[in-house]
Motif scaffolding. Structure first.
Motif, PDB file in Angstrom:
ATOM      1  N   SER A  88       0.874  -1.172   0.000  1.00  0.00           N
ATOM      2  CA  SER A  88       0.000   0.000   0.000  1.00  0.00           C
ATOM      3  C   SER A  88       0.906   1.214   0.000  1.00  0.00           C
ATOM      4  O   SER A  88       1.972   1.199   0.612  1.00  0.00           O
ATOM      5  CB  SER A  88      -0.887   0.017   1.250  1.00  0.00           C
ATOM      6  N   ARG A  89       0.455   2.256  -0.657  1.00  0.00           N
ATOM      7  CA  ARG A  89       1.285   3.455  -0.777  1.00  0.00           C
ATOM      8  C   ARG A  89       0.608   4.661  -0.168  1.00  0.00           C
ATOM      9  O   ARG A  89      -0.601   4.771  -0.153  1.00  0.00           O
ATOM     10  CB  ARG A  89       1.590   3.748  -2.245  1.00  0.00           C
ATOM     11  N   ASP A  90       1.454   5.551   0.322  1.00  0.00           N
ATOM     12  CA  ASP A  90       1.024   6.864   0.790  1.00  0.00           C
ATOM     13  C   ASP A  90       1.719   7.850  -0.145  1.00  0.00           C
ATOM     14  O   ASP A  90       2.875   8.207   0.075  1.00  0.00           O
ATOM     15  CB  ASP A  90       1.445   7.071   2.243  1.00  0.00           C
ATOM     16  N   GLY A  91       1.040   8.208  -1.211  1.00  0.00           N
ATOM     17  CA  GLY A  91       1.698   9.009  -2.248  1.00  0.00           C
ATOM     18  C   GLY A  91       2.688   8.136  -2.995  1.00  0.00           C
ATOM     19  O   GLY A  91       2.353   7.046  -3.443  1.00  0.00           O
ATOM     20  N   GLU A  92       3.943   8.562  -3.074  1.00  0.00           N
ATOM     21  CA  GLU A  92       4.964   7.789  -3.768  1.00  0.00           C
ATOM     22  C   GLU A  92       5.621   6.743  -2.878  1.00  0.00           C
ATOM     23  O   GLU A  92       6.275   5.827  -3.361  1.00  0.00           O
ATOM     24  CB  GLU A  92       6.048   8.732  -4.315  1.00  0.00           C
ATOM     25  N   ASN A  93       5.476   6.874  -1.562  1.00  0.00           N
ATOM     26  CA  ASN A  93       6.163   5.985  -0.632  1.00  0.00           C
ATOM     27  C   ASN A  93       5.305   4.793  -0.230  1.00  0.00           C
ATOM     28  O   ASN A  93       4.093   4.917  -0.058  1.00  0.00           O
ATOM     29  CB  ASN A  93       6.565   6.754   0.642  1.00  0.00           C
ATOM     30  N   ILE A  94       5.943   3.654  -0.029  1.00  0.00           N
ATOM     31  CA  ILE A  94       5.258   2.470   0.473  1.00  0.00           C
ATOM     32  C   ILE A  94       4.973   2.683   1.960  1.00  0.00           C
ATOM     33  O   ILE A  94       5.867   3.053   2.720  1.00  0.00           O
ATOM     34  CB  ILE A  94       6.110   1.204   0.254  1.00  0.00           C
ATOM     35  N   SER A  95       3.729   2.467   2.367  1.00  0.00           N
ATOM     36  CA  SER A  95       3.362   2.632   3.772  1.00  0.00           C
ATOM     37  C   SER A  95       3.094   1.291   4.458  1.00  0.00           C
ATOM     38  O   SER A  95       3.164   1.208   5.681  1.00  0.00           O
ATOM     39  CB  SER A  95       2.128   3.526   3.900  1.00  0.00           C
ATOM     40  N   GLU A  96       2.799   0.247   3.664  1.00  0.00           N
ATOM     41  CA  GLU A  96       2.501  -1.063   4.240  1.00  0.00           C
ATOM     42  C   GLU A  96       2.912  -2.147   3.258  1.00  0.00           C
ATOM     43  O   GLU A  96       2.697  -2.030   2.058  1.00  0.00           O
ATOM     44  CB  GLU A  96       1.013  -1.174   4.552  1.00  0.00           C
ATOM     45  N   ILE A  97       3.500  -3.204   3.797  1.00  0.00           N
ATOM     46  CA  ILE A  97       3.907  -4.370   3.017  1.00  0.00           C
ATOM     47  C   ILE A  97       3.263  -5.591   3.665  1.00  0.00           C
ATOM     48  O   ILE A  97       3.287  -5.735   4.889  1.00  0.00           O
ATOM     49  CB  ILE A  97       5.444  -4.544   3.030  1.00  0.00           C
TER      50      ILE A  97
END
Length: 168
Positions: free
Chosen positions: A113-122
């Motif tokens: 899952s992403r928060d904008g360009e960054n991954i927030s959850e794997i």
């Protein structure tokens, strides 16, 4: 004479807390960690807040060795299973070198899952890895939360890492 180990490509130091909960038992531990990565080799050291060794985990392709705080050694091909043997419950070690960089292990199935360009959850290997804080300016994970749901035979596990010194 042997060659001294090379300097790690990446190292991480910080604090951790972990808790395992089953229907009839609750275990928790906290302390400090050091993780060194040299190519496909990893060294993970876990210690109490006062420096007593809890576990030393050495991983390389096809082989792992875990030494617990009582200096009992376990070796075999799977680091996750060895840690469970040594400590009594599973910790997230197989994908750790990738997860610390905020990305899934490319060799195994994962969803992100992403928060904008960054991954927030794997979501990988039965773990949910949440990146709850990143460092500036590198945008590397600084706080991570690892959760694994309980099953009929394994306790639910929750691990928090606070990286004091990411050294990429």
């Amino acid at each position: 004479a042997s060659t001294p180990p090379s300097a790690p490509e990446r190292s991480y130091a910080g604090r951790f807390s972990a808790m395992a909960v089953s229907a009839d038992r609750r275990d928790s531990v906290s302390g400090r960690f050091l993780i060194e990565i040299r190519g496909q080799q990893q060294l993970i050291e876990l210690a109490t807040p006062v420096g007593t060794t809890l576990a030393r985990i050495e991983i390389e392709p096809g082989r792992a060795k875990v030494t617990d705080g009582k200096l009992l050694g376990f070796s075999g091909p799977n680091a996750d299973e060895l840690v469970e043997q040594a400590l009594g419950w599973r910790l997230p070690v197989a994908g750790l070198s990738h997860w610390l960089d905020g990305r899934p292990d490319p060799a195994r199935d994962a969803s992100v899952s992403r928060d904008g360009e960054n991954i927030s959850e794997i979501r990988q290997d039965g773990w949910i890895i949440r990146i709850t804080e990143v460092s500036s300016p590198g945008q590397k994970p600084r706080r991570l939360q690892f959760d694994r749901a309980a099953t009929a035979v394994e306790p639910g596990v929750s691990v928090r890492l606070l990286i004091d010194s990411p050294d990429q």
